[in-house]
Design an enzyme around this catalytic site. Structure first.
Site, PDB file in Angstrom:
ATOM      1  N   ALA A  41      59.739   0.816-114.528  1.00 55.75           N
ATOM      2  CA  ALA A  41      60.223  -0.561-114.559  1.00 55.75           C
ATOM      3  C   ALA A  41      59.046  -1.483-114.257  1.00 55.75           C
ATOM      4  O   ALA A  41      58.066  -1.064-113.637  1.00 55.75           O
ATOM      5  CB  ALA A  41      61.303  -0.740-113.499  1.00 55.75           C
ATOM      6  N   GLY A  78      61.284   4.576-114.316  1.00 55.92           N
ATOM      7  CA  GLY A  78      62.129   4.162-115.436  1.00 55.92           C
ATOM      8  C   GLY A  78      61.654   4.735-116.766  1.00 55.92           C
ATOM      9  O   GLY A  78      62.459   4.938-117.687  1.00 55.92           O
ATOM     10  N   GLU A 136      63.157   7.976-116.960  1.00 51.57           N
ATOM     11  CA  GLU A 136      64.611   7.807-117.130  1.00 51.57           C
ATOM     12  C   GLU A 136      64.946   7.526-118.594  1.00 51.57           C
ATOM     13  O   GLU A 136      65.929   8.039-119.128  1.00 51.57           O
ATOM     14  CB  GLU A 136      65.115   6.674-116.227  1.00 51.57           C
ATOM     15  CG  GLU A 136      65.039   7.071-114.752  1.00 51.57           C
ATOM     16  CD  GLU A 136      65.499   5.968-113.825  1.00 51.57           C
ATOM     17  OE1 GLU A 136      64.870   4.894-113.822  1.00 51.57           O
ATOM     18  OE2 GLU A 136      66.494   6.173-113.112  1.00 51.57           O
ATOM     19  N   GLU A 155      59.492   6.444-107.436  1.00 52.07           N
ATOM     20  CA  GLU A 155      60.122   5.261-106.832  1.00 52.07           C
ATOM     21  C   GLU A 155      60.096   5.275-105.307  1.00 52.07           C
ATOM     22  O   GLU A 155      59.961   4.221-104.688  1.00 52.07           O
ATOM     23  CB  GLU A 155      61.572   5.113-107.321  1.00 52.07           C
ATOM     24  CG  GLU A 155      61.702   4.610-108.763  1.00 52.07           C
ATOM     25  CD  GLU A 155      61.725   5.729-109.797  1.00 52.07           C
ATOM     26  OE1 GLU A 155      61.273   6.849-109.488  1.00 52.07           O
ATOM     27  OE2 GLU A 155      62.204   5.482-110.924  1.00 52.07           O
TER      28      GLU A 155
HETATM   29  C1  3H9 Z   1      61.130   2.027-111.420  1.00 44.36           C
HETATM   30  O1  3H9 Z   1      60.788   2.489-112.462  1.00 44.36           O
HETATM   31  C2  3H9 Z   1      62.564   1.757-111.054  1.00 44.36           C
HETATM   32  C3  3H9 Z   1      63.550   2.399-111.983  1.00 44.36           C
HETATM   33  O2  3H9 Z   1      63.880   3.688-111.548  1.00 44.36           O
HETATM   34  C4  3H9 Z   1      64.866   1.638-112.001  1.00 44.36           C
HETATM   35  C5  3H9 Z   1      64.796   0.214-112.397  1.00 44.36           C
HETATM   36  C6  3H9 Z   1      66.139  -0.420-112.564  1.00 44.36           C
HETATM   37  N1  3H9 Z   1      55.036  -2.617-113.145  1.00 44.36           N
HETATM   38  O3  3H9 Z   1      47.374   1.277-111.075  1.00 44.36           O
HETATM   39  P1  3H9 Z   1      46.522   0.643-112.093  1.00 44.36           P
HETATM   40  C7  3H9 Z   1      49.893  -2.819-113.274  1.00 44.36           C
HETATM   41  S1  3H9 Z   1      59.997   1.550-110.235  1.00 44.36           S
HETATM   42  C8  3H9 Z   1      54.222  -3.680-113.226  1.00 44.36           C
HETATM   43  O4  3H9 Z   1      45.286  -0.050-111.643  1.00 44.36           O
HETATM   44  P2  3H9 Z   1      45.874   3.198-113.223  1.00 44.36           P
HETATM   45  C9  3H9 Z   1      49.040  -2.867-112.033  1.00 44.36           C
HETATM   46  O5  3H9 Z   1      49.535  -3.816-111.125  1.00 44.36           O
HETATM   47  C10 3H9 Z   1      58.427   1.881-110.962  1.00 44.36           C
HETATM   48  N2  3H9 Z   1      52.869  -3.574-113.229  1.00 44.36           N
HETATM   49  O6  3H9 Z   1      46.170   1.640-113.275  1.00 44.36           O
HETATM   50  C11 3H9 Z   1      47.698  -3.227-112.595  1.00 44.36           C
HETATM   51  O7  3H9 Z   1      47.686  -4.619-112.845  1.00 44.36           O
HETATM   52  P3  3H9 Z   1      46.335  -5.456-112.677  1.00 44.36           P
HETATM   53  C12 3H9 Z   1      58.079   3.309-110.926  1.00 44.36           C
HETATM   54  C13 3H9 Z   1      52.339  -2.362-113.143  1.00 44.36           C
HETATM   55  O8  3H9 Z   1      45.512   3.603-114.580  1.00 44.36           O
HETATM   56  C14 3H9 Z   1      47.682  -2.511-113.942  1.00 44.36           C
HETATM   57  O9  3H9 Z   1      49.046  -2.271-114.262  1.00 44.36           O
HETATM   58  N3  3H9 Z   1      56.737   3.491-111.398  1.00 44.36           N
HETATM   59  C15 3H9 Z   1      53.130  -1.219-113.035  1.00 44.36           C
HETATM   60  O10 3H9 Z   1      44.964   3.500-112.074  1.00 44.36           O
HETATM   61  C16 3H9 Z   1      46.935  -1.204-113.916  1.00 44.36           C
HETATM   62  O11 3H9 Z   1      47.450  -0.404-112.860  1.00 44.36           O
HETATM   63  C17 3H9 Z   1      55.686   3.501-110.568  1.00 44.36           C
HETATM   64  O12 3H9 Z   1      55.828   3.401-109.373  1.00 44.36           O
HETATM   65  C18 3H9 Z   1      54.540  -1.371-113.043  1.00 44.36           C
HETATM   66  N4  3H9 Z   1      55.381  -0.319-112.976  1.00 44.36           N
HETATM   67  O13 3H9 Z   1      47.259   3.862-112.834  1.00 44.36           O
HETATM   68  C19 3H9 Z   1      54.335   3.656-111.203  1.00 44.36           C
HETATM   69  N5  3H9 Z   1      52.336  -0.138-112.951  1.00 44.36           N
HETATM   70  O14 3H9 Z   1      45.363  -4.854-113.631  1.00 44.36           O
HETATM   71  C20 3H9 Z   1      53.406   2.577-110.705  1.00 44.36           C
HETATM   72  C21 3H9 Z   1      51.076  -0.603-113.012  1.00 44.36           C
HETATM   73  O15 3H9 Z   1      46.777  -6.839-112.986  1.00 44.36           O
HETATM   74  N6  3H9 Z   1      52.121   2.610-111.362  1.00 44.36           N
HETATM   75  N7  3H9 Z   1      51.067  -1.943-113.121  1.00 44.36           N
HETATM   76  O16 3H9 Z   1      45.951  -5.262-111.239  1.00 44.36           O
HETATM   77  C22 3H9 Z   1      51.179   3.549-111.093  1.00 44.36           C
HETATM   78  O17 3H9 Z   1      51.372   4.470-110.332  1.00 44.36           O
HETATM   79  C23 3H9 Z   1      49.843   3.386-111.767  1.00 44.36           C
HETATM   80  O18 3H9 Z   1      49.710   2.040-112.147  1.00 44.36           O
HETATM   81  C24 3H9 Z   1      49.651   4.267-113.020  1.00 44.36           C
HETATM   82  C25 3H9 Z   1      48.334   3.849-113.725  1.00 44.36           C
HETATM   83  C26 3H9 Z   1      49.548   5.734-112.581  1.00 44.36           C
HETATM   84  C27 3H9 Z   1      50.768   4.106-113.991  1.00 44.36           C
END
Ligand code: 3H9
Length: 686
Positions: A63, A102, A105, A125
């Protein structure tokens, strides 16, 4: 804005390709694009099935976290997932990289998951204080069994491609053309939707066993108990009812201050990685070899950081005997990791082979980066920098690991102040994540970018800060230390003070920590700087140096690791308070906590005013990774926002009046933000 979903039809198969940089988060536009793709595929009789594929470094990162807290826009993720689940035509998720939260999901609501070798499947999450909120707690158990699914969502770490297939979460790994393989899968008979595969849940007994083991993590993490309750609901309720149950838990957690704090941390950590004011296109310099001056506790730890990251490093000492001791210290630390089973002997040998000892500063000649970790004495540091200036190559980064001293003064001892900066590691350097990268008056953007980049390679969290006494972390810590001492004089006991911080979420209170580190350390610094701390000084004079003398603020009978209260200490404090003319009283836990934490926030505000930290989030990251501030409290500046700045200001003014200490008066920035009804989060980046 470009449409985040491209829709193509080739040979009767629709392909929806996601392109929503940087990480394909499920923004409203992406959800709408995918929803439309499902509708088009369903409506067109010439289409026999749909492939969902993605371009970029992730499949879908989950998400869009930045949308949380805003009014939901239709189609919601739940609506998209329901559309996939109910589709009459088969849908394949072709997962080339990470499918998280998500994103997984969405994939689990498809008929099959065909994945590439770089794919990672996870439900992280919990790390944001949440749980999978779009059916994940119900579909993952039906694909991989309830026990394994619970572990996946409570631990939060993703599975790699092989493990994902072995678990049942994915159907196959494809080394070659993923899209072609996905199209092929569409030729198979469509299986029943995952939502209807109750037989996949596995044994209830196995699940309950896993739940009992994982429940132990739930002390400060409400999301763990909720994950358990939701997966249990898979056994006890019809699918739709369990999804509604999950939804309710998700919304409750979304509103919990602990999740808000963890989401703040997620963005603050990423923002801290962007150096404020760095000219566009600034390139870090390559660092192939490093040198560390000094092999005491810090120097040895820093050298190990380089070796652990595969970077050859020379450890430099003033004589052979000191060098032999330093190299022994390094070997000993690796050895104990091997004994504990956290390091393979082969890895130890690999790392040791990267560390070379040498005597004399001339041995820095080939280094691209030098980190100085000699005694904290300005005269000595200036001599060292002048010498480094003569012997190192042009362009070598000259870094000091000083905790307090003026980096500009050291830079002035060289002819290249643009290459001089601070790299302040935290003890133990090979463990603690924080690296304060201290920008001097003349430090060049390239030097700064190089230090930050190398910090990341060393698996540290670099935060750029400016020059001042103690930089960000120790400058704020000294406010807390002052108040902790003062609270003793006013009548609090060491255990009451420590308890306030442990109850808040720290692993240890300040006095247990002093006993561990040794009271003589602070005493020596105070002697050198002409400062006093009457209680701490009196303890040192009574030869109570902490754990090493089996008594300090607490007693450690027979070398025990946990101290017990000592009535002699209470008497000593009472005596010192009388000498200092401080009246003693009962002090409640809430007041103790405010007295310890709010002066730190005040100092943080001064640090922002002076531009020593660029953003409040940077200060939070310093405290999270350098001082074990509990992540679910978001860091000191976020904490101040969460309790309200008006409250912070009022309490500080009260404390200043009570104690007659004007340094407790709210700083102008804090007072202004409070008066305007503002917050630290609302400050624009500097
Ligand atoms: C969910 O899914 C809830 C659902 O179950 C239900 C919903 C109803 N959203 O980390 P990076 C941005 S909860 C918005 O440096 P990497 C991040 O802020 C979610 N933005 O890259 C950054 O922005 P900026 C569950 C996001 O390659 C840029 O992307 N998912 C999101 O080192 C680059 O990020 C997670 O918890 C997001 N979801 O790592 C995964 N994700 O450049 C969260 C990233 O402006 N994300 N951004 O600073 C991660 O773990 C890592 O970002 C990922 C990539 C491994 C994907």
């Amino acid at each position: 804005m470009a449409d985040p979903v491209r829709f193509d039809v080739v040979d009767g198969v629709a392909v929806a390709t996601i392109g929503n940089p940087p990480v394909n988060a499920l923004s409203a536009a992406l959800r709408a694009g995918l929803f439309r793709a499902v509708q088009r595929a369903e409506a067109d009789p010439a289409i026999r099935g749909l492939v969902i594929a993605a371009e970029g470094r992730t499949f879908i990162a989950g998400a869009d976290i930045s949308e949380f807290g805003k009014p939901p826009a239709s189609p919601t993720l739940a609506e998209l997932v329901a559309a996939l689940d109910g589709a009459a035509k088969p849908v394949v998720a072709a997962i080339q990289a990470a499918a998280l939260g998500g994103g997984l999901e969405v994939a689990m609501a498809c008929s099959w998951r065909v994945i590439g070798p770089r794919a990672k499947l996870g439900l992280p999450e919990v790390k944001l204080g949440l749980l999978p909120g779009s059916g994940g707690t119900q579909r993952a158990p039906r694909l991989m069994g309830a026990a394994a699914a619970l572990r996946l969502m409570v631990v939060g770490d993703p599975l790699d491609a092989e493990a994902a297939v072995a678990s049942g979460l994915a159907d196959t790994v494809v080394a070659g053309d993923l899209l072609a393989a996905a199209r092929e899968w569409l030729g198979r008979p469509k299986p029943k939707p995952v939502s209807q595969r109750d037989e996949g849940l596995g044994s209830r007994e196995d699940f309950e066993k896993e739940a009992a083991a994982l429940a132990k993590r739930a002390t400060t993490e409400p999301q763990v108990a909720d994950c358990i309750a939701c997966v249990r609901a898979a056994f006890e309720m019809p699918f739709a009812e369990a999804v509604a149950f999950e939804r309710e838990a998700f919304l409750r957690l979304l509103d919990d201050p602990r999740s808000k704090a963890l989401r703040h941390v997620f963005f603050a950590e990423r923002e801290a990685a962007r150096i404020a004011g760095l000219p566009a296109g600034t390139q870090p310099r390559p660092v192939a070899r490093a040198a560390v001056l000094g092999s005491g506790t810090m120097g040895a730890g820093i050298a190990m950081c380089f070796a652990n990251a595969g970077i050859p490093v020379r450890v430099i000492e003033t004589d052979e005997a000191a060098l032999a001791r330093g190299m022994e210290r390094i070997r000993g630390t690796y050895e104990s990791s091997v004994k504990r089973g956290s390091l393979a002997p082969a890895k130890r040998d690999e790392r040791l082979a990267l560390i070379e000892g040498a005597v004399g500063l001339d041995a820095t000649a080939e280094a691209d980066l030098v980190v100085e970790a000699v005694f904290e004495e300005m005269g000595l540091k200036k001599q060292v920098f002048a010498h480094l200036d003569r012997v190192t190559k042009p362009g070598t980064i000259l870094a000091t690991n000083t905790s307090y001293l003026d980096i500009d003064e050291m830079a002035a001892a060289t002819s290249r102040p643009q290459d001089v900066l601070g790299m302040h590691f935290f003890s133990p350097a090979n463990v603690m994540k924080l690296l304060e990268v201290v920008r001097g008056r003349d430090t060049s953007p390239e030097a700064l970018a190089t230090a930050a980049e190398i910090g990341r390679k060393l698996a540290k969290v670099p935060v750029v800060v400016g020059v001042c006494y103690g930089f960000v972390g120790n400058r704020m810590l000294s406010r807390r230390t002052q108040q902790a001492e003062r609270l003793l004089l006013e009548g609090a006991t060491p255990e009451q003070v420590d308890k306030a911080l442990v109850d808040f979420g720290f692993r240890m209170g300040p006095f247990a920590m002093s006993d561990l580190a040794g009271l003589d350390i602070g005493w020596r610094i105070r002697r050198a700087t002409g400062k006093r701390a009457p209680v701490a000084d009196a303890l040192v004079e009574a030869e109570r140096l902490g754990q090493k003398t089996q008594k300090g603020y607490y007693l450690y009978p027979d070398g025990a690791r946990t101290g017990v209260p000592d009535s002699e200490v209470t008497a000593l404090i009472r005596r010192v308070a009388a000498q200092e003319g401080v009246e003693q009283r009962e002090i409640g836990q809430a007041e103790i906590l405010d007295r310890l934490v709010l002066p730190m926030v005040n100092e943080g505000a001064r640090i922002l005013e002076e531009g020593i930290a660029a953003r409040p989030g940077d200060i939070d990251v310093v405290w999270l990774h350098g001082y074990n501030w509990p992540a679910w409290r978001g860091g000191p500046m976020h904490y101040a926002d969460s309790v309200g700045l008006l409250h912070v200001v009022a309490r500080l003014a009260e404390f200043a009046q009570q104690t007659g200490d004007d340094s407790l008066l709210p700083s102008p920035l804090l007072a202004r933000l409070a008066a305007e009804g503002g917050s630290f989060a609302g400050l624009k980046a500097g």
